[in-house]
Design a protein around this motif. Structure first.
Motif, PDB file in Angstrom:
ATOM      1  N   ILE A 239       0.839  -1.205   0.000  1.00 31.21           N
ATOM      2  CA  ILE A 239       0.000   0.000   0.000  1.00 31.21           C
ATOM      3  C   ILE A 239       0.870   1.251   0.000  1.00 31.21           C
ATOM      4  CG2 ILE A 239      -1.750   1.303   1.252  1.00 31.21           C
ATOM      5  CD1 ILE A 239      -2.781  -1.252  -0.030  1.00 31.21           C
ATOM      6  N   ALA A 240       1.932   1.228   0.810  1.00 27.58           N
ATOM      7  CA  ALA A 240       2.819   2.389   0.884  1.00 27.58           C
ATOM      8  C   ALA A 240       3.506   2.651  -0.452  1.00 27.58           C
ATOM      9  CB  ALA A 240       3.854   2.179   1.982  1.00 27.58           C
ATOM     10  N   VAL A 241       3.966   1.583  -1.099  1.00 31.83           N
ATOM     11  CA  VAL A 241       4.652   1.735  -2.395  1.00 31.83           C
ATOM     12  C   VAL A 241       3.708   2.311  -3.440  1.00 31.83           C
ATOM     13  CG1 VAL A 241       5.734   0.481  -4.292  1.00 31.83           C
ATOM     14  CG2 VAL A 241       6.335  -0.083  -1.939  1.00 31.83           C
ATOM     15  N   LYS A 242       2.473   1.805  -3.493  1.00 33.04           N
ATOM     16  CA  LYS A 242       1.494   2.321  -4.455  1.00 33.04           C
ATOM     17  C   LYS A 242       1.171   3.781  -4.173  1.00 33.04           C
ATOM     18  CE  LYS A 242      -2.130  -0.063  -5.503  1.00 33.04           C
ATOM     19  NZ  LYS A 242      -3.361  -0.892  -5.356  1.00 33.04           N
ATOM     20  N   THR A 243       1.091   4.136  -2.893  1.00 30.84           N
ATOM     21  CA  THR A 243       0.779   5.518  -2.524  1.00 30.84           C
ATOM     22  C   THR A 243       1.909   6.460  -2.915  1.00 30.84           C
ATOM     23  OG1 THR A 243      -0.538   4.706  -0.660  1.00 30.84           O
ATOM     24  CG2 THR A 243       0.091   7.024  -0.626  1.00 30.84           C
ATOM     25  N   VAL A 244       3.147   6.033  -2.675  1.00 25.87           N
ATOM     26  CA  VAL A 244       4.308   6.837  -3.078  1.00 25.87           C
ATOM     27  C   VAL A 244       4.299   7.061  -4.585  1.00 25.87           C
ATOM     28  CG1 VAL A 244       6.821   6.816  -3.332  1.00 25.87           C
ATOM     29  CG2 VAL A 244       5.796   6.241  -1.138  1.00 25.87           C
ATOM     30  N   ALA A 245       4.022   5.997  -5.343  1.00 25.43           N
ATOM     31  CA  ALA A 245       4.012   6.110  -6.809  1.00 25.43           C
ATOM     32  C   ALA A 245       2.950   7.095  -7.280  1.00 25.43           C
ATOM     33  CB  ALA A 245       3.772   4.737  -7.430  1.00 25.43           C
ATOM     34  N   PHE A 246       1.742   7.003  -6.695  1.00 24.86           N
ATOM     35  CA  PHE A 246       0.649   7.900  -7.088  1.00 24.86           C
ATOM     36  C   PHE A 246       0.974   9.361  -6.765  1.00 24.86           C
ATOM     37  CE2 PHE A 246      -3.102  10.176  -5.314  1.00 24.86           C
ATOM     38  CZ  PHE A 246      -3.743  10.451  -6.512  1.00 24.86           C
ATOM     39  N   LEU A 247       1.363   9.620  -5.515  1.00 30.35           N
ATOM     40  CA  LEU A 247       1.604  11.000  -5.106  1.00 30.35           C
ATOM     41  C   LEU A 247       2.819  11.599  -5.802  1.00 30.35           C
ATOM     42  CD1 LEU A 247       0.861  10.723  -1.265  1.00 30.35           C
ATOM     43  CD2 LEU A 247      -0.538  11.864  -2.996  1.00 30.35           C
ATOM     44  N   ALA A 248       3.863  10.790  -5.951  1.00 33.05           N
ATOM     45  CA  ALA A 248       5.057  11.292  -6.634  1.00 33.05           C
ATOM     46  C   ALA A 248       4.750  11.642  -8.088  1.00 33.05           C
ATOM     47  CB  ALA A 248       6.186  10.267  -6.559  1.00 33.05           C
ATOM     48  N   CYS A 249       3.887  10.853  -8.726  1.00 37.09           N
ATOM     49  CA  CYS A 249       3.551  11.105 -10.133  1.00 37.09           C
ATOM     50  C   CYS A 249       2.781  12.413 -10.296  1.00 37.09           C
ATOM     51  CB  CYS A 249       2.737   9.944 -10.690  1.00 37.09           C
ATOM     52  SG  CYS A 249       2.283  10.170 -12.427  1.00 37.09           S
ATOM     53  N   ILE A 250       1.726  12.611  -9.500  1.00 32.80           N
ATOM     54  CA  ILE A 250       0.924  13.830  -9.686  1.00 32.80           C
ATOM     55  C   ILE A 250       1.715  15.078  -9.292  1.00 32.80           C
ATOM     56  CG2 ILE A 250      -1.277  12.622  -9.401  1.00 32.80           C
ATOM     57  CD1 ILE A 250      -1.452  13.882  -6.579  1.00 32.80           C
ATOM     58  N   TYR A 251       2.550  14.948  -8.254  1.00 29.10           N
ATOM     59  CA  TYR A 251       3.304  16.114  -7.795  1.00 29.10           C
ATOM     60  C   TYR A 251       4.474  16.406  -8.732  1.00 29.10           C
ATOM     61  CZ  TYR A 251       5.473  19.369  -4.491  1.00 29.10           C
ATOM     62  OH  TYR A 251       6.004  20.494  -3.886  1.00 29.10           O
ATOM     63  N   LEU A 252       5.119  15.347  -9.224  1.00 29.22           N
ATOM     64  CA  LEU A 252       6.259  15.540 -10.120  1.00 29.22           C
ATOM     65  C   LEU A 252       5.837  16.239 -11.399  1.00 29.22           C
ATOM     66  CD1 LEU A 252       9.183  15.083 -11.057  1.00 29.22           C
ATOM     67  CD2 LEU A 252       8.457  12.831 -11.883  1.00 29.22           C
ATOM     68  N   THR A 253       4.791  15.737 -12.055  1.00 27.84           N
ATOM     69  CA  THR A 253       4.393  16.311 -13.339  1.00 27.84           C
ATOM     70  C   THR A 253       3.938  17.755 -13.186  1.00 27.84           C
ATOM     71  OG1 THR A 253       2.246  15.205 -13.012  1.00 27.84           O
ATOM     72  CG2 THR A 253       3.829  14.134 -14.473  1.00 27.84           C
ATOM     73  N   TRP A 254       3.267  18.063 -12.088  1.00 31.27           N
ATOM     74  CA  TRP A 254       2.879  19.456 -11.845  1.00 31.27           C
ATOM     75  C   TRP A 254       4.089  20.293 -11.459  1.00 31.27           C
ATOM     76  CZ3 TRP A 254       3.217  22.602  -7.492  1.00 31.27           C
ATOM     77  CH2 TRP A 254       2.554  23.828  -7.589  1.00 31.27           C
ATOM     78  N   ASN A 255       4.964  19.741 -10.618  1.00 31.74           N
ATOM     79  CA  ASN A 255       6.090  20.523 -10.099  1.00 31.74           C
ATOM     80  C   ASN A 255       7.150  20.790 -11.164  1.00 31.74           C
ATOM     81  OD1 ASN A 255       7.280  21.589  -7.426  1.00 31.74           O
ATOM     82  ND2 ASN A 255       8.977  20.471  -8.338  1.00 31.74           N
ATOM     83  N   LEU A 256       7.264  19.928 -12.167  1.00 33.43           N
ATOM     84  CA  LEU A 256       8.205  20.209 -13.249  1.00 33.43           C
ATOM     85  C   LEU A 256       7.843  21.518 -13.946  1.00 33.43           C
ATOM     86  CD1 LEU A 256       8.756  16.691 -14.880  1.00 33.43           C
ATOM     87  CD2 LEU A 256      10.327  17.962 -13.399  1.00 33.43           C
TER      88      LEU A 256
END
Length: 443
Positions: A239-256
């Motif tokens: 669950i933690a790994v899936k959550t990291v992947a989801f949050l990192a993806c939405i934040y990374l693409t916006w933060n770039l």
């Protein structure tokens, strides 16, 4: 009511870290052309300043360290010592006389920013009540908007040609001598702007040292898991790994997109839009006014209305801004103004608001800050690389602006689609309830 007032007080004190985070980024960007002229820097030099700053790699390094330290030694441990590092970094920038010194100051400041972010967002959520957790995160986001707004306002007043440049010029000549080079005098406006961050950092450090430790951290402190144990659990729990992947993806693409705008927006206005440094800072300041106003309005509803509405609203504003600027051209004043307003609205209802909220909700207390530190490391680290790539795409004088804009649109679309697909339902639930639902009773 008393508890609600207490959480608001602690939120305001901790939110100053967001002021200092965004303020450090924008303080660099508002005077970047002045430093470029003073030190004879190329676009690649500017790219490295961005890459090692609070905007990217500096913060990434700090976050991976600070997150796990906050889980092992407490949130208050970070508040007690970290801002001393921030003040050191700002002081180095203020006194810089060459490029290595300036780069070091940006890096030290960035590391401190990264150390503070996971502990800050975690502390705010853990100190909030169920019915005001979103509001308190929005207050933190408002501070993230107020920092650039004030810093850009100061930059506008103190910049060459600004209303307060006279005293700055007098100070520069008093220190450097009457025959000092013009570029050396003008860069003093940026030095003074960084001094205001030093003062705010000292005030924030004084207030945060008086805070009590997070009650939720104290409650689980009996668990003597080491930093290594927490890292292992974070990487092995499905669950933690899936959550990291989801949050990192939405934040990374916006933060770039946001990281480029945070550091390069005034520079883009000057090179591609043909504006003066004072005009560029003024427009950037206006954008942050819209950030603060939008976030203030949303703070009244975020705990009562579905998060999906505000998430989509912010990204639609961002996408519209980039589509319009491609059609109208950044060289037109009307296009620049419309872009400025829409980008400000996006930042006020941004992915970062929900990343900060969900990032502190979707992990158990024992590695809550560490998980945020890991994601922040991923996002800001890749943003560092992107900042260097962006300088190539953009070009020396903005000739690649249209191609860069299409890249921004693609990144924002990814953030929108992934966010809608994986958005959690946490509104109205306590942190303990969310943890039990996601990880069970034994975590």
């Amino acid at each position: 009511m008393k508890k609600d007032s207490s959480s608001l007080k602690s939120t305001l004190a901790v939110s100053l870290n967001n002021y200092l985070d965004a303020g450090a980024i924008v303080a660099g960007s508002s005077g970047i052309t002045l430093w470029q002229n003073y030190l004879g820097l190329s676009e690649m030099h500017l790219g490295w300043l961005n890459a090692l700053s609070a905007n990217a790699l500096g913060a990434a390094i700090g976050a991976i360290i600070g997150g796990f330290l906050a889980d092992r030694f407490g949130r208050k441990f970070i508040f007690t010592y970290n801002l001393l590092v921030y003040m050191l970094g700002v002081l180095i920038v203020m006194l810089s006389v060459n490029y290595p010194m300036l780069l070091t100051g940006f890096l030290v400041t960035g590391i401190s920013v990264g150390i503070g972010v996971p502990a800050s967002w975690t502390y705010i959520s853990e100190s909030s009540e169920v019915n005001n957790r979103g509001r308190n995160i929005c207050i933190s986001q408002m501070s993230w908007g107020l920092g650039p707004m004030f810093i850009l306002f100061f930059g506008m007043l103190l910049a060459p040609g600004g209303l307060l440049f006279g005293p700055v010029e007098g100070l520069a000549h008093a220190i450097l001598g009457a025959d000092a080079a013009n570029a050396a005098v003008e860069v003093f406006s940026s030095r003074v702007v960084f001094f205001t961050l030093f003062v705010v950092a000292f005030v924030a450090w004084t207030l945060q040292r008086q805070l009590d430790e997070s009650a939720e951290y104290t409650a689980q402190k009996a668990d003597e898991s080491s930093i290594v144990d927490n890292i292992k659990m974070l990487f092995t729990n499905r669950i933690a790994v899936k959550t990291v992947a989801f949050l990192a993806c939405i934040y990374l693409t916006w933060n770039l997109v946001a990281s480029v705008m945070g550091f390069f927006m005034p520079h883009i206005y000057e090179t591609a839009g043909g504006l003066s440094n004072e005009q560029a800072n003024m427009l950037s300041c206006v954008s942050w006014v819209f950030v603060v106003v939008t976030t203030f309005i949303i703070s009244f509803f975020v705990d009562k209305v579905a998060h999906r509405l505000f998430y989509v609203f912010g990204l639609v504003a961002a996408l519209t801004a980039w589509v319009l600027i491609i059609g109208g051209g950044v060289s037109t004043i009307g296009g620049i103004w419309l872009f400025t307003i829409l980008w400000g609205i996006n930042n006020g209802s941004s992915v970062q608001v929900f990343y900060a909220l969900w990032g502190s909700e979707l992990f158990p207390a024992k590695f809550r800050a560490g998980a945020q530190g890991l994601m922040f490391f991923i996002v800001r680290g890749l943003s560092a690389a992107w900042g260097l790539v962006f300088t190539y795409i953009y070009g020396e004088n903005g000739e690649g602006f249209t191609l860069a804009a299409y890249c921004m649109i693609a990144l924002l679309l990814i953030s929108l689609i992934v966010g809608l697909a994986g958005m959690p339902n946490t509104r109205g639930k306590s942190l303990k309830q969310i943890t039990r639902e996601r990880y069970g009773e034994d975590i």
